[in-house]
Design an enzyme around this catalytic site. Structure first.
Site, short mmCIF file in Angstrom:
data_model
loop_
_atom_site.label_atom_id
_atom_site.label_comp_id
_atom_site.label_asym_id
_atom_site.label_seq_id
_atom_site.Cartn_x
_atom_site.Cartn_y
_atom_site.Cartn_z
N ASP A 80 0.82 -1.21 0.00
CA ASP A 80 0.00 0.00 0.00
C ASP A 80 0.85 1.25 0.00
OD1 ASP A 80 0.75 -0.91 2.57
OD2 ASP A 80 -0.80 0.28 3.54
N GLU A 139 -0.51 -2.19 5.28
CA GLU A 139 0.48 -2.07 6.36
C GLU A 139 0.45 -0.68 6.98
OE1 GLU A 139 3.87 -1.02 8.57
OE2 GLU A 139 3.52 -0.19 6.58
N GLU A 140 0.21 0.33 6.14
CA GLU A 140 0.27 1.71 6.62
C GLU A 140 -0.79 2.05 7.66
OE1 GLU A 140 2.70 3.49 6.23
OE2 GLU A 140 3.69 3.00 4.34
N HIS A 363 7.90 8.56 4.40
CA HIS A 363 6.66 9.34 4.52
C HIS A 363 6.87 10.81 4.14
CE1 HIS A 363 4.34 6.32 7.29
NE2 HIS A 363 5.16 5.70 6.46
#
Length: 394
Positions: A80, A139-140, A363
């Site tokens: 993702d 996962e995020e 990020h």
């Protein structure tokens, strides 16, 4: 320990791996919405003749069965992206999906695992056991691993291995220390209910803003005075909203924060402490409090033999100078959810290079990787599977 056929195949097909990563980078999808990514992976697996099944709502799990019976090892790549608007305008493969970006390297994880699977197929007759693989969603938001486990992904699995590309380190540096590497991550939300009124008449009110302020100050002692100083933990309030106007005493206060820890007992104490402090402070100031506490990820705790195997493989395959042991990070990774059920290891592979502008943190809107590092990651996936399955005992 090192299979030369695997190494050669991955090196010879580096361009294909990079092309796949760039395609995925251009077409990112956020958690549990990775529909086109899942379709893309399925098409690749169809071309390889591999059996797999789709997970709900997204993701894929499949297997490569070796010519000889043996154990089962799980290789995992997450898939993702994040809700970030990419600022890498100079890249020809910049995200085409406005407001969505692969800012954590999951595009490279998919590509490295796919390259590893292709390499393993070249030596399938040498595999002693089964290589199960998962392209994991979400996962995020720390929900993908749990959803995969609930759909039977680790049933019959003896060991699990995962990789995260890591722009903190130089390209090709491998770290997989024994014990904790990524922290358990939780979130908490607190609501203080008071009684508002005119700022000139505080005696007729119960100020929720004061409750919230005292709460933020006092919960810092959970780490400094409640947790064993030999244990690491973080308590952070990242959001605090209260009040409507400069001359009105607040009736409500809303706070949100995160807890990071490695030790389960410390985690329990912090959770209970956050609830107790909210209750005590609310009562002290004549109000009420409610606390929501959600455990998101489990700590990633590398099993001794598995971590040592990663180090040995990396040393032999890439050179002893490419192996290091990074200190544990308070960042979270939902790979830890697999490790609550089965032993395994989770490694980082360096991909930070200032000369290529790939040293931005994860990020970040300008995140990118040195794609040379993908050779290391792909080979590490494949060599770990082969080496683990070849062992008589583990």
């Amino acid at each position: 320990m090192i299979n030369q056929k695997v190494k050669d195949y991955i090196n010879e097909h580096q361009d294909d791996m990079i092309a796949m990563r760039r395609h995925l980078h251009q077409h990112p999808e956020v958690s549990f919405e990775e529909y086109e990514t899942t379709n893309f992976i399925a098409e690749e697996l169809d071309a390889l003749g591999l059996e797999y099944r789709r997970l709900e709502p997204t993701g894929i799990v499949g297997e490569i069965k070796g010519a000889k019976p043996g154990k089962t090892v799980l290789l995992r790549a997450d898939m993702d992206a994040l809700s970030i608007n990419e600022l890498n305008d100079h890249l020809p493969y910049k995200s085409e999906n406005e407001g969505t970006m692969h800012a954590c390297g999951h595009d490279s994880h998919i590509s490295m695992l796919m390259a590893a699977l292709k390499a393993l197929l070249q030596v399938q007759d040498e595999i002693q056991g089964t290589v199960r693989f998962i392209f994991q969603p979400a996962e995020e938001i720390a929900e993908g691993a749990k959803a995969a486990v609930e759909q039977g992904v680790i049933e019959g699995v003896d060991n699990a291995f995962g990789i995260h590309i890591w722009t903190v380190d130089e390209p090709g540096q491998v770290s997989c220390q024994v014990g904790p590497s990524f922290a358990a991550t939780d979130i908490f939300k607190v609501h203080f209910q008071g009684s508002g009124g005119h700022a000139a008449q505080p005696h007729m009110t119960h100020d929720a803003l004061v409750m919230g302020s005292q709460y933020v100050a006092n919960i810092q002692t959970l780490v400094s005075r409640v947790i064993d100083p030999m244990d690491s933990a973080v308590v952070t309030v990242g959001k605090f909203y209260s009040g409507d106007r400069f001359n009105i005493i607040a009736e409500n206060a809303e706070l949100e924060g995160t807890v990071r820890s490695f030790d389960s007992e410390a985690r329990d104490k912090i959770e209970q402490g956050l609830k107790d402090y909210a209750d005590y402070i609310a009562k002290m100031y004549g109000g009420q409090a409610t606390v929501e506490y959600t455990r998101l990820t489990e700590a990633v705790n590398n099993e001794k033999n598995a971590a040592q195997l990663v180090q040995d493989i990396a040393s032999e395959a890439f050179g002893a100078d490419k192996v290091q042991e990074n200190a544990p990070t308070m960042g979270g990774e939902d790979f830890g959810y697999y490790m609550t059920e089965i032993p395994g290891a989770f490694a980082t592979v360096g991909a930070g290079n200032p000369d290529k502008e790939t040293d931005y943190p994860h990020h970040h809107a300008r995140f990118n990787i040195d794609e040379e590092a993908m050779l290391t990651g792909a080979e590490l996936y494949a060599q770990y599977a082969l080496a683990y399955l070849a062992q008589d005992e583990f």
